[in-house]
Design a protein around this motif. Structure first.
Motif, mmCIF file in Angstrom:
data_model
loop_
_atom_site.group_PDB
_atom_site.id
_atom_site.type_symbol
_atom_site.label_atom_id
_atom_site.label_comp_id
_atom_site.label_asym_id
_atom_site.label_seq_id
_atom_site.Cartn_x
_atom_site.Cartn_y
_atom_site.Cartn_z
ATOM 1 N N MET A 259 134.133 79.413 65.518
ATOM 2 C CA MET A 259 134.957 79.448 66.722
ATOM 3 C C MET A 259 134.569 78.252 67.597
ATOM 4 S SD MET A 259 135.199 82.274 69.783
ATOM 5 C CE MET A 259 135.809 83.607 68.815
ATOM 6 N N ASP B 269 138.050 77.743 72.350
ATOM 7 C CA ASP B 269 138.603 79.072 72.108
ATOM 8 C C ASP B 269 137.935 80.125 72.986
ATOM 9 O OD1 ASP B 269 140.366 78.079 70.229
ATOM 10 O OD2 ASP B 269 139.027 78.492 68.535
ATOM 11 N N VAL B 270 136.644 79.964 73.240
ATOM 12 C CA VAL B 270 135.930 80.882 74.126
ATOM 13 C C VAL B 270 136.506 80.800 75.542
ATOM 14 C CG1 VAL B 270 133.700 81.433 75.174
ATOM 15 C CG2 VAL B 270 133.814 80.807 72.745
ATOM 16 N N LYS C 99 139.465 79.652 76.394
ATOM 17 C CA LYS C 99 140.843 80.155 76.342
ATOM 18 C C LYS C 99 140.846 81.689 76.354
ATOM 19 C CE LYS C 99 144.916 79.970 73.364
ATOM 20 N NZ LYS C 99 145.425 79.445 72.085
ATOM 21 N N GLY C 100 139.966 82.300 75.607
ATOM 22 C CA GLY C 100 139.883 83.757 75.563
ATOM 23 C C GLY C 100 139.518 84.363 76.904
ATOM 24 N N LYS C 101 138.600 83.751 77.622
ATOM 25 C CA LYS C 101 138.213 84.248 78.951
ATOM 26 C C LYS C 101 139.379 84.183 79.924
ATOM 27 C CE LYS C 101 133.836 85.120 78.263
ATOM 28 N NZ LYS C 101 133.355 86.472 78.182
ATOM 29 N N GLN D 11 142.611 84.109 79.173
ATOM 30 C CA GLN D 11 143.629 85.075 78.782
ATOM 31 C C GLN D 11 143.205 86.490 79.149
ATOM 32 O OE1 GLN D 11 144.163 84.165 74.623
ATOM 33 N NE2 GLN D 11 145.787 82.682 75.067
ATOM 34 N N PHE D 12 141.931 86.802 79.021
ATOM 35 C CA PHE D 12 141.435 88.127 79.382
ATOM 36 C C PHE D 12 141.643 88.393 80.872
ATOM 37 C CE2 PHE D 12 137.993 90.852 80.953
ATOM 38 C CZ PHE D 12 138.233 91.994 80.203
#
Length: 134
Positions: free
Chosen positions: A1, A5-6, A8-10, A12-13
């Motif tokens: 990963m 991406d980390v 982006k994930g935060k 989006q969360f």
């Protein structure tokens, strides 16, 4: 990963899972929305008129215009923060895409105020500075 991406994930969360969190929805202060940005531009316009404009009127007295700006900005921010508590004005504190037309209109109003007042302040400052004998 990938590290991207980390991140982006935060984001989006926060934007999806926490979007209905009480910290955002039941905040006594103004939501971070388009009206907020328009209000910030309004306050920046006040800075250009009061502080920058007054500097070119005297070219050396900075304390008085700065204090006047602080008082004016404090009062306007207080008004902007209180608006959504008045009956019928709750829509200025809309969240997300709720009342998006109103939000865009208020942002454009802030942009127009900022641009107009900055231009007028600039014109006056040019005229005032011509009169100063340094």
């Amino acid at each position: 990963m990938a590290k991207n991406d980390v991140v982006k994930g935060k984001y989006q969360f926060v934007m999806t899972v926490l979007k209905d969190s009480s910290i955002y929805r039941q905040n006594a202060l103004m939501n971070a929305n388009l009206f907020y940005l328009g209000a910030a531009l309004f306050v920046f316009g006040l800075f250009n008129v009061i502080f920058v404009g007054d500097f070119f009127r005297t070219a050396h007295k900075l304390g008085k215009p700065f204090v006047i700006y602080i008082i004016a900005a404090f009062l306007m921010i207080g008004v902007f923060e209180a608006l959504h508590h008045f009956p019928g004005l709750a829509a200025v504190n809309a969240f997300g895409f709720d009342h998006i037309i109103l939000q865009i209109s208020l942002l454009l109003g802030g942009v127009l105020f900022y641009a107009g007042i900055t231009y007028l302040s600039y014109q006056k400052a040019c005229a005032d500075f011509e009169k100063i004998d340094l």
